[in-house]
Design a protein around this motif. Structure first.
Motif, mmCIF file in Angstrom:
data_model
loop_
_atom_site.group_PDB
_atom_site.id
_atom_site.type_symbol
_atom_site.label_atom_id
_atom_site.label_comp_id
_atom_site.label_asym_id
_atom_site.label_seq_id
_atom_site.Cartn_x
_atom_site.Cartn_y
_atom_site.Cartn_z
ATOM 1 N N PHE A 27 0.842 -1.203 0.000
ATOM 2 C CA PHE A 27 0.000 0.000 0.000
ATOM 3 C C PHE A 27 0.876 1.252 0.000
ATOM 4 C CE2 PHE A 27 -1.624 3.363 2.800
ATOM 5 C CZ PHE A 27 -2.638 3.860 1.991
ATOM 6 N N LYS A 28 1.891 1.233 0.839
ATOM 7 C CA LYS A 28 2.770 2.397 0.938
ATOM 8 C C LYS A 28 3.547 2.617 -0.358
ATOM 9 C CE LYS A 28 3.392 1.994 5.933
ATOM 10 N NZ LYS A 28 2.642 3.187 6.271
ATOM 11 N N THR A 29 4.135 1.545 -0.890
ATOM 12 C CA THR A 29 4.949 1.707 -2.102
ATOM 13 C C THR A 29 4.082 2.025 -3.318
ATOM 14 O OG1 THR A 29 4.942 -0.698 -2.530
ATOM 15 C CG2 THR A 29 6.804 0.213 -1.275
ATOM 16 N N GLY A 30 2.937 1.389 -3.401
ATOM 17 C CA GLY A 30 2.049 1.656 -4.538
ATOM 18 C C GLY A 30 1.542 3.085 -4.545
ATOM 19 N N SER A 31 1.218 3.578 -3.365
ATOM 20 C CA SER A 31 0.750 4.967 -3.263
ATOM 21 C C SER A 31 1.841 5.947 -3.666
ATOM 22 C CB SER A 31 0.298 5.262 -1.830
ATOM 23 O OG SER A 31 -0.769 4.429 -1.466
ATOM 24 N N ALA A 32 3.063 5.685 -3.216
ATOM 25 C CA ALA A 32 4.177 6.569 -3.572
ATOM 26 C C ALA A 32 4.454 6.511 -5.066
ATOM 27 C CB ALA A 32 5.430 6.181 -2.788
ATOM 28 N N ALA A 33 4.427 5.312 -5.622
ATOM 29 C CA ALA A 33 4.711 5.155 -7.050
ATOM 30 C C ALA A 33 3.656 5.846 -7.903
ATOM 31 C CB ALA A 33 4.795 3.681 -7.408
ATOM 32 N N ALA A 34 2.412 5.771 -7.477
ATOM 33 C CA ALA A 34 1.344 6.430 -8.242
ATOM 34 C C ALA A 34 1.609 7.928 -8.352
ATOM 35 C CB ALA A 34 -0.009 6.176 -7.585
ATOM 36 N N GLY A 35 2.049 8.532 -7.271
ATOM 37 C CA GLY A 35 2.359 9.962 -7.298
ATOM 38 C C GLY A 35 3.538 10.278 -8.203
ATOM 39 N N VAL A 36 4.574 9.452 -8.132
ATOM 40 C CA VAL A 36 5.759 9.680 -8.958
ATOM 41 C C VAL A 36 5.419 9.478 -10.433
ATOM 42 C CG1 VAL A 36 8.060 8.787 -9.535
ATOM 43 C CG2 VAL A 36 7.414 9.128 -7.142
ATOM 44 N N LEU A 37 4.662 8.421 -10.729
ATOM 45 C CA LEU A 37 4.333 8.132 -12.128
ATOM 46 C C LEU A 37 3.355 9.134 -12.720
ATOM 47 C CD1 LEU A 37 4.164 4.241 -11.986
ATOM 48 C CD2 LEU A 37 6.025 5.678 -12.840
ATOM 49 N N ALA A 38 2.555 9.762 -11.889
ATOM 50 C CA ALA A 38 1.664 10.815 -12.379
ATOM 51 C C ALA A 38 2.467 11.997 -12.922
ATOM 52 C CB ALA A 38 0.723 11.279 -11.272
ATOM 53 N N GLU A 39 3.643 12.202 -12.340
ATOM 54 C CA GLU A 39 4.524 13.280 -12.786
ATOM 55 C C GLU A 39 5.366 12.875 -13.992
ATOM 56 O OE1 GLU A 39 4.725 16.437 -11.534
ATOM 57 O OE2 GLU A 39 2.999 15.914 -10.297
ATOM 58 N N ASP A 40 5.818 11.591 -14.010
ATOM 59 C CA ASP A 40 6.686 11.127 -15.095
ATOM 60 C C ASP A 40 6.523 9.624 -15.266
ATOM 61 O OD1 ASP A 40 8.651 10.587 -16.961
ATOM 62 O OD2 ASP A 40 10.303 11.413 -15.774
ATOM 63 N N ALA A 41 5.679 9.216 -16.196
ATOM 64 C CA ALA A 41 5.383 7.797 -16.427
ATOM 65 C C ALA A 41 6.593 7.014 -16.933
ATOM 66 C CB ALA A 41 4.223 7.668 -17.412
ATOM 67 N N LYS A 42 7.609 7.689 -17.427
ATOM 68 C CA LYS A 42 8.808 7.007 -17.929
ATOM 69 C C LYS A 42 9.610 6.349 -16.800
ATOM 70 C CE LYS A 42 9.245 10.292 -21.673
ATOM 71 N NZ LYS A 42 9.974 11.483 -22.108
ATOM 72 N N LYS A 43 9.323 6.698 -15.578
ATOM 73 C CA LYS A 43 10.062 6.140 -14.440
ATOM 74 C C LYS A 43 9.466 4.816 -13.945
ATOM 75 C CE LYS A 43 11.851 10.550 -13.035
ATOM 76 N NZ LYS A 43 11.818 11.656 -12.128
ATOM 77 N N PHE A 44 8.504 4.294 -14.684
ATOM 78 C CA PHE A 44 7.813 3.066 -14.266
ATOM 79 C C PHE A 44 8.786 1.935 -13.948
ATOM 80 C CE2 PHE A 44 5.894 -1.056 -15.202
ATOM 81 C CZ PHE A 44 4.811 -1.037 -14.347
ATOM 82 N N SER A 45 9.687 1.635 -14.863
ATOM 83 C CA SER A 45 10.609 0.513 -14.642
ATOM 84 C C SER A 45 11.548 0.762 -13.469
ATOM 85 C CB SER A 45 11.407 0.211 -15.906
ATOM 86 O OG SER A 45 12.202 1.320 -16.258
#
Length: 148
Positions: A27-45
């Motif tokens: 839950f914690k990591t997914g929530s953080a990743a969602a925020g980061v990916l909203a700014e830059d989807a290229k960072k997914f990997s």
């Protein structure tokens, strides 16, 4: 309470607590990743590995429940049931706690990737250090269970 029931309780607690820890960590990591990916989807990997790290404790708990089930029998004594219960508690405890804290550590690393994605490979080391204690708990519980 029968020996088999006590063993089942221990195995259920082990799988359940490890699963709860993983769910909280994810839950914690997914929530953080969602925020980061909203700014830059290229960072997914770059963030996906960090997101998934807390899931391993849930896997360890599931595997331990399967291994422990092999040590059970319908005619086991109460003492044997408590032996199975005690054997899986190191993983139950370390799995729960390490998954939650690994999620927190991974979350911080995900935020760091948002600032500088070039350091993502180095950042994996921090949550991996937390993982070490889940592995220790798994190995101890596995050795105890296999010796029954």
């Amino acid at each position: 309470m029968s020996g088999q029931a006590i063993a089942i309780l221990g195995l259920a607690l082990c799988a359940g607590l490890c699963g709860v820890g993983s769910a909280v960590g994810l839950f914690k990591t997914g929530s953080a990743a969602a925020g980061v990916l909203a700014e830059d989807a290229k960072k997914f990997s770059k963030v996906m590995v960090l997101v998934l790290l807390p899931a391993t404790q849930g896997i360890y708990g599931f595997v331990m429940a399967l291994v422990g089930a092999g040590a059970m029998s319908a005619s086991m004594s109460v003492g044997q049931g408590w032996a199975v219960f005690a054997a899986v508690m190191p993983l139950a405890i370390t799995g729960l706690i390490s998954a939650i804290y690994q999620g927190k550590t991974s979350t911080s690393c995900i935020y760091a990737v948002a600032k500088d994605e070039k350091i993502s490979g180095k950042l994996i080391m921090f949550p991996a250090m937390v993982e070490t204690y889940a592995i220790f708990g798994f190995v101890i519980s596995l050795l105890f269970t296999l010796s029954l």
